[in-house]
Scaffold this motif. Sequence first.
Motif: not given
Length: 324
Positions: A156, A230-232, A255, A272, A240, A235-236, A228, A259
């Motif tokens: 993060m 990427d976040l799953k 967040v 989000i 974000l 990847k931040v 979303l 993660l």
Amino acid sequence: MTARELFELVRDDLRRVEEQLFAENRSAIEPVAEIIAYLLGGGGKRLRPALVLLSAGFCGARGPSAIRLGAVVELIHTATLIHDDVIDGADLRRGRPSANHRWGNHISVLAGDWLYMQAFRIALAERNFRILDILIELTQNMVEGELLQWSKLGRMDLTEAEALDLNYRKTACLFSGCTRLGAVLGRADATVEQALADYGRYAGMAFQLVDDLLDFTAQPEQLGKPVLSDLKEGKVTLPLIYAMQDGVPHAQPLVAAVLAEKGFHSVRPEQITALVRESGALDRTRRLAEDFAARAKACIAAWAGSEYGRALLAVPDFILERES
């Protein structure tokens, strides 16, 4: 110049690139040939081959070599997509099951390796060390980008500079290589070659930032994969990062939960997207993409009087306006 007019300019050459791609696939053994035919038939804008063709035409170098190198960059791009999907455990690519989902990781990785080798075999036939230097450098950058991204999964504390460096390695270095290849084919002088390489770099940065935005704003059917994602995958991305920097209440805990859980379990996707929108992070990312697009145009504005020059000036606008 509109997007349609832009691609119309190189329509016949892009058709020849397609013919080259499918001709190369005929030399592959099964099941590699089946996988590659499936991927090549899955759509895609062929923007990278178009950049080779446009920059080559800009430098007065239309012909078979530009066609072959257009095929080379598309093969490299396709190889990276296969490997990316294996690494990410992705199930979808352009709205269809990904290669690894259909054929498994082992065969998919080998198919990606075959594509890389086939691309370099075609490039080697040009007997031009400058071309090989460009392709080796961009491929190394892309592999290093994947390694760096893997090392930063779930972090993060990623900075804006780190995110932009990843965007360059993942996407913009290939765009830059495409436009530099066109300059090399046209035997452009060092100033024009560097201008085209910088143009490609900035256009590629804009492209990846729009990708980052679409992960938050597009509908799944437009994006060809879940939003979303990427976040799953841990990847931040820049939107974000901006949202967390701007101190949106509860941004970091939300967040962090996604993660940690590697998915949307205790946190809903809408939470989000709402915090990113309310923070102004989407607008901030969009402004940065527009800035990169403007920088791309500025690189070649002094030489953009030709039809190919006007087409290159239209590419950044096409990138900003895309919805998938």
